[in-house]
Design a protein around this motif. Structure first.
Motif, PDB file in Angstrom:
ATOM      1  N   GLU A  98      51.717   3.298  22.054  1.00 53.04           N
ATOM      2  CA  GLU A  98      51.971   2.783  20.700  1.00 53.04           C
ATOM      3  C   GLU A  98      51.615   3.669  19.515  1.00 53.04           C
ATOM      4  O   GLU A  98      50.576   4.265  19.701  1.00 53.04           O
ATOM      5  N   GLU A  99      52.411   3.543  18.397  1.00 56.62           N
ATOM      6  CA  GLU A  99      51.986   4.327  17.345  1.00 56.62           C
ATOM      7  C   GLU A  99      50.853   3.794  16.758  1.00 56.62           C
ATOM      8  O   GLU A  99      50.467   2.566  16.805  1.00 56.62           O
ATOM      9  N   GLU A 100      49.919   4.488  16.058  1.00 56.44           N
ATOM     10  CA  GLU A 100      48.640   4.101  15.409  1.00 56.44           C
ATOM     11  C   GLU A 100      49.120   3.896  14.082  1.00 56.44           C
ATOM     12  O   GLU A 100      49.957   4.499  13.453  1.00 56.44           O
ATOM     13  N   SER A 101      48.520   3.162  13.368  1.00 54.01           N
ATOM     14  CA  SER A 101      48.568   2.691  11.951  1.00 54.01           C
ATOM     15  C   SER A 101      47.925   4.102  11.277  1.00 54.01           C
ATOM     16  O   SER A 101      47.014   4.550  11.859  1.00 54.01           O
ATOM     17  N   GLU A 102      48.327   4.004   9.827  1.00 51.07           N
ATOM     18  CA  GLU A 102      47.753   5.233   9.200  1.00 51.07           C
ATOM     19  C   GLU A 102      46.388   5.192   8.932  1.00 51.07           C
ATOM     20  O   GLU A 102      45.569   6.223   9.003  1.00 51.07           O
ATOM     21  N   ASP A 103      45.647   4.096   9.045  1.00 48.91           N
ATOM     22  CA  ASP A 103      44.190   3.781   9.070  1.00 48.91           C
ATOM     23  C   ASP A 103      43.536   4.322  10.394  1.00 48.91           C
ATOM     24  O   ASP A 103      42.483   5.088  10.340  1.00 48.91           O
ATOM     25  N   GLU A 104      44.297   3.995  11.441  1.00 53.71           N
ATOM     26  CA  GLU A 104      43.752   4.516  12.738  1.00 53.71           C
ATOM     27  C   GLU A 104      43.757   6.005  12.918  1.00 53.71           C
ATOM     28  O   GLU A 104      42.847   6.584  13.661  1.00 53.71           O
ATOM     29  N   LYS A 105      44.914   6.489  12.312  1.00 53.41           N
ATOM     30  CA  LYS A 105      45.020   8.086  12.472  1.00 53.41           C
ATOM     31  C   LYS A 105      43.828   8.926  11.909  1.00 53.41           C
ATOM     32  O   LYS A 105      43.584   9.942  12.030  1.00 53.41           O
ATOM     33  N   ARG A 106      43.420   8.298  10.797  1.00 51.10           N
ATOM     34  CA  ARG A 106      42.482   8.800  10.116  1.00 51.10           C
ATOM     35  C   ARG A 106      40.837   8.585  10.626  1.00 51.10           C
ATOM     36  O   ARG A 106      40.140   9.557  10.152  1.00 51.10           O
ATOM     37  N   VAL A 107      40.746   8.040  11.530  1.00 49.21           N
ATOM     38  CA  VAL A 107      39.396   7.654  12.490  1.00 49.21           C
ATOM     39  C   VAL A 107      39.559   9.049  13.567  1.00 49.21           C
ATOM     40  O   VAL A 107      40.429   8.908  14.130  1.00 49.21           O
ATOM     41  N   GLU A 108      38.506   9.735  13.479  1.00 49.59           N
ATOM     42  CA  GLU A 108      38.434  10.518  14.753  1.00 49.59           C
ATOM     43  C   GLU A 108      38.221  10.219  15.952  1.00 49.59           C
ATOM     44  O   GLU A 108      37.664   8.929  16.111  1.00 49.59           O
ATOM     45  N   LEU A 109      38.417  10.935  16.651  1.00 47.50           N
ATOM     46  CA  LEU A 109      38.371  10.452  18.285  1.00 47.50           C
ATOM     47  C   LEU A 109      36.922  10.348  18.542  1.00 47.50           C
ATOM     48  O   LEU A 109      36.038  11.287  18.446  1.00 47.50           O
ATOM     49  N   ASN A 110      36.481   9.297  19.274  1.00 47.93           N
ATOM     50  CA  ASN A 110      34.940   9.306  19.634  1.00 47.93           C
ATOM     51  C   ASN A 110      34.858   9.753  20.883  1.00 47.93           C
ATOM     52  O   ASN A 110      35.800  10.537  21.432  1.00 47.93           O
TER      53      ASN A 110
END
Length: 122
Positions: A98-110
């Protein structure tokens, strides 16, 4: 008589194999795209599988793959179509379709997501 039948069957089989080989070679020719050193994400969009016979590209970690042989997975009716014609790095890292929200896209991968990405990539 059976020898004649065997020869006829082998001849038909060889003819079918030749037709299939020619068909696959033509599909491969149509799906070929000249490799490039650098692709822009916008350039990939044109290769999202909308063209039934053309290339089908997907990027992961900056590398671009022509996944035309997996058209049934990445094409318009495939379950992984969301990854076609774009950078699919985050989809693979997050095991998400599923597409990520704009906020989710800004979070680096853990670290777990980065490890998951490496597992997919290699």
């Amino acid at each position: 008589l059976s020898g004649a039948n065997d020869r006829e069957q082998r001849s038909k089989y060889a003819e079918l194999e030749a037709k299939e080989r020619a068909y696959q070679e033509e599909r491969e020719r149509l799906a070929y795209i000249e490799p490039k050193d650098v692709w822009r994400e916008g350039e990939l969009k044109a290769y999202d599988g909308s063209d039934e016979d053309g290339p089908l590209l997907m990027a992961v970690k900056g590398d671009v793959f022509n996944v035309w042989k997996g058209r049934n997975f990445y094409g318009p009716t495939g379950e992984y179509h969301i990854m076609a014609g774009r950078d699919s790095t985050r989809f693979l890292a997050k095991n998400r379709l599923e597409e990520e929200s704009e906020d989710e896209k800004r979070v680096e991968l853990n670290i777990a997501e980065r490890a998951n990405l490496e597992a997919w990539y290699w």
